[in-house]
Design a protein around this motif. Structure first.
Motif, PDB file in Angstrom:
ATOM      1  N   GLY A  45       0.983  -1.298   0.031  1.00  0.00           N
ATOM      2  CA  GLY A  45      -0.022   0.053  -0.006  1.00  0.00           C
ATOM      3  C   GLY A  45       0.766   1.234   0.077  1.00  0.00           C
ATOM      4  N   VAL A  46       1.768   1.306   0.787  1.00  0.00           N
ATOM      5  CA  VAL A  46       2.747   2.328   0.742  1.00  0.00           C
ATOM      6  C   VAL A  46       3.947   2.406  -0.087  1.00  0.00           C
ATOM      7  N   GLU A  47       3.975   1.249  -0.847  1.00  0.00           N
ATOM      8  CA  GLU A  47       5.000   1.000  -1.639  1.00  0.00           C
ATOM      9  C   GLU A  47       6.371   1.089  -1.455  1.00  0.00           C
ATOM     10  N   GLN A  48       6.731   0.617  -0.289  1.00  0.00           N
ATOM     11  CA  GLN A  48       8.068   0.635   0.193  1.00  0.00           C
ATOM     12  C   GLN A  48       8.210  -0.393   1.272  1.00  0.00           C
ATOM     13  N   ALA A  49       9.308  -0.892   1.576  1.00  0.00           N
ATOM     14  CA  ALA A  49       9.626  -1.660   2.676  1.00  0.00           C
ATOM     15  C   ALA A  49       9.899  -1.192   3.897  1.00  0.00           C
ATOM     16  N   VAL A  50       8.886  -1.323   4.932  1.00  0.00           N
ATOM     17  CA  VAL A  50       8.979  -0.723   6.074  1.00  0.00           C
ATOM     18  C   VAL A  50       8.854  -1.738   7.239  1.00  0.00           C
ATOM     19  N   HIS A  51       9.808  -1.833   8.031  1.00  0.00           N
ATOM     20  CA  HIS A  51       9.726  -2.960   9.153  1.00  0.00           C
ATOM     21  C   HIS A  51       9.629  -2.245  10.440  1.00  0.00           C
ATOM     22  N   PHE A  52       8.527  -2.275  11.026  1.00  0.00           N
ATOM     23  CA  PHE A  52       8.436  -1.829  12.279  1.00  0.00           C
ATOM     24  C   PHE A  52       9.066  -2.584  13.406  1.00  0.00           C
TER      25      PHE A  52
END
Length: 183
Positions: free
Chosen positions: A38-45
Motif C-alpha cells: 500500500g505504501v510502496e516501500q519496505a517498512v519494518h516496524f
C-alpha cells in the motif's frame, strides 16, 4: 485496507475495512505485506509506543535525524486528535508543507508518516489514547523538533493557542529554518 495518498509524497491515510455485526466489529489494523504494498516501500516496524493525553495537549513537532530517522504508523485507540506531518526533506518540492488528518476511535483511520517528516498531534476530545509503530529505535542524541506555531509552516491546529497544553521542551523548539537538519 484503502491507502489514500496525501499531497506529501510518501504520506498515506489508511482506511481499514471494518466488519460489523451484532457482536461489535472486527478490523485488521496491520498486515506487513498489505502495508508495504500500500505504501510502496519496505517498512519494518521495531517499536510500538502509546500515550494518553487530555484535551488541548499538543505533542510535537518531533523527528529523529540521520541513521536514527523514523517512519511512524499512527492511530487513535480512544478519543480524537488532529495529527500533523511536516515535510522536512530538504530537496522535496513540498518542503515545509504539512498534512493534517483527523484520527479518532470512531473513524479508525491510520496515518503513515515516512522518514523525513516532523510529526505532532493535538488532542481534541476530553482524553485520547494515541498509538504508533516506529521503524527505528528512539535515540536521544538524534532528536529534532520544530515549533508548533512556526509562521512559515502556518499549521491550522483548529484550536485556540491560549488553551494548549505544551511541554516546556516543545515551547522552545526552533523554527523550521533553524531546526536540526534531518539528514
Amino acid at each position: 485496507m484503502n491507502f489514500v495518498p496525501t499531497k506529501l509524497a510518501g504520506c498515506y491515510v489508511i482506511e481499514p475495512k471494518i466488519i460489523q455485526d451484532e457482536r461489535g466489529y472486527f478490523m485488521e489494523s496491520f498486515n506487513e505485506k498489505t502495508f508495504q504494498e500500500g505504501v510502496e516501500q519496505a517498512v519494518h516496524f521495531v517499536q510500538d509506543n502509546q500515550s494518553f493525553s487530555t484535551k488541548g495537549v499538543l505533542r510535537g513537532l518531533h523527528y529523529q535525524t540521520g541513521e536514527h530517522a523514523q517512519a511512524k504508523l499512527v492511530r487513535v485507540l480512544q478519543g480524537e486528535v488532529l495529527d500533523v506531518a511536516v515535510d522536512i526533506r530538504p530537496d522535496s518540492p513540498t518542503f515545509g508543507q504539512y498534512e493534517a488528518v483527523l484520527l479518532s476511535d470512531e473513524n479508525k483511520k491510520q496515518f503513515f508518516v515516512p522518514r523525513g517528516f516532523a510529526h505532532g498531534f493535538l488532542v481534541l476530545s476530553e482524553t485520547a489514547t494515541f498509538f504508533y509503530k516506529c521503524d527505528n529505535f528512539y535515540n536521544k542524541e538524534s532528536e529534532g523538533g520544530i515549533a508548533y506555531n512556526d509562521k512559515t509552516i502556518n499549521i491550522d491546529w483548529q484550536f485556540s493557542f491560549e488553551n494548549l497544553i505544551i511541554s516546556e521542551k516543545d515551547k522552545v523548539q526552533p523554527t523550521i529554518e533553524n531546526a536540526k537538519k534531518a539528514w
